[in-house]
Design a protein around this motif. Sequence first.
Motif, short mmCIF file in Angstrom:
data_model
loop_
_atom_site.label_atom_id
_atom_site.label_comp_id
_atom_site.label_asym_id
_atom_site.label_seq_id
_atom_site.Cartn_x
_atom_site.Cartn_y
_atom_site.Cartn_z
N THR A 6 30.44 52.17 13.62
CA THR A 6 31.04 52.12 15.22
C THR A 6 30.76 50.72 15.67
O THR A 6 29.86 50.09 15.19
N GLU A 7 31.48 50.41 16.53
CA GLU A 7 31.26 49.12 17.26
C GLU A 7 29.78 49.03 17.82
O GLU A 7 29.11 48.05 17.57
N ASP A 8 29.19 50.09 18.48
CA ASP A 8 27.98 50.30 19.08
C ASP A 8 26.75 50.02 17.99
O ASP A 8 25.90 49.20 18.21
N GLU A 9 27.18 50.77 16.71
CA GLU A 9 26.10 50.35 15.62
C GLU A 9 26.14 49.10 15.20
O GLU A 9 25.10 48.49 14.83
N GLY A 10 27.39 48.38 15.01
CA GLY A 10 27.28 47.15 14.82
C GLY A 10 26.49 46.06 15.86
O GLY A 10 25.81 45.33 15.16
N LYS A 11 26.59 46.34 17.00
CA LYS A 11 25.88 45.46 18.03
C LYS A 11 24.27 45.67 18.13
O LYS A 11 23.58 44.81 18.15
N LEU A 12 23.92 46.96 17.55
CA LEU A 12 22.66 47.53 17.48
C LEU A 12 22.04 46.80 16.46
O LEU A 12 20.96 46.05 16.16
N LEU A 13 22.79 46.87 15.18
CA LEU A 13 22.43 45.95 14.02
C LEU A 13 22.16 44.60 14.23
O LEU A 13 21.24 43.93 13.80
N ALA A 14 23.17 43.93 15.08
CA ALA A 14 22.86 42.60 15.06
C ALA A 14 21.92 42.20 16.18
O ALA A 14 21.29 41.10 15.79
N HIS A 15 21.40 42.93 16.96
CA HIS A 15 20.35 42.95 17.81
C HIS A 15 19.18 43.04 17.06
O HIS A 15 18.14 42.32 17.51
N PHE A 16 18.94 43.82 16.61
CA PHE A 16 17.56 44.50 15.77
C PHE A 16 17.22 43.72 14.46
O PHE A 16 16.16 43.45 14.12
N TYR A 17 18.45 43.26 13.65
CA TYR A 17 18.17 42.82 12.30
C TYR A 17 17.42 41.76 12.22
O TYR A 17 16.33 41.63 11.40
N PRO A 18 17.42 40.69 12.91
CA PRO A 18 16.65 39.25 12.68
C PRO A 18 15.20 39.51 12.90
O PRO A 18 14.47 38.87 12.09
N ASP A 19 14.53 40.63 13.71
CA ASP A 19 13.25 40.60 13.69
C ASP A 19 12.72 42.04 13.10
O ASP A 19 11.51 42.24 13.47
N SER A 20 13.45 42.88 12.49
CA SER A 20 13.21 44.14 12.21
C SER A 20 13.01 44.18 10.65
O SER A 20 13.73 43.59 9.93
N HIS A 21 12.10 45.06 10.11
CA HIS A 21 11.97 45.47 8.76
C HIS A 21 12.98 46.29 8.10
O HIS A 21 13.54 47.11 9.22
N PRO A 22 13.42 46.26 7.14
CA PRO A 22 14.66 47.09 6.73
C PRO A 22 14.34 48.64 6.90
O PRO A 22 15.20 49.43 7.10
N ASN A 23 13.37 49.00 6.50
CA ASN A 23 12.70 50.58 6.71
C ASN A 23 12.73 50.89 8.31
O ASN A 23 13.43 52.01 8.54
N ALA A 24 12.61 50.33 9.24
CA ALA A 24 12.80 50.32 10.64
C ALA A 24 14.17 50.43 11.07
O ALA A 24 14.43 51.62 11.74
N LEU A 25 15.08 49.76 10.31
CA LEU A 25 16.63 49.79 10.52
C LEU A 25 17.14 51.23 9.89
O LEU A 25 17.96 51.93 10.60
N VAL A 26 16.48 51.67 8.98
CA VAL A 26 17.03 53.05 8.13
C VAL A 26 16.74 54.12 9.03
O VAL A 26 17.49 55.09 9.40
N LYS A 27 15.48 53.93 9.82
CA LYS A 27 15.03 54.96 10.70
C LYS A 27 15.84 54.88 11.96
O LYS A 27 15.97 55.77 12.62
N LEU A 28 16.26 53.73 12.28
CA LEU A 28 17.15 53.49 13.90
C LEU A 28 18.31 54.21 13.58
O LEU A 28 18.85 54.87 14.32
#
Length: 74
Positions: A6-28
């Motif tokens: 979704t558009e919201d998921e894409g925005k969340l990914l763009a916001h959190f990806y630069p400073d987050s560990h990949p495992n944290a993104l899977v949990k998100l």
Amino acid sequence: MYSRWTEDEGKLLAHFYPDSHPNALVKLFQGRSDHGKIRDKVLKKELRKSERYYQGIYTKNANPWIKGSPSIQR
């Protein structure tokens, strides 16, 4: 099963990806996306990790992952 981002998921990914560990993104995204799907979306959006993320990984006194390996001991 294929599910679109979704558009919201894409925005969340763009916001959190630069400073987050990949495992944290899977949990998100709570099982909706695995490492592969996240990596594919990151490549498609051309996102990059921040300097702050890499500074946390590569510190001056950090032990290398291969330290103590029998293959490099003499």
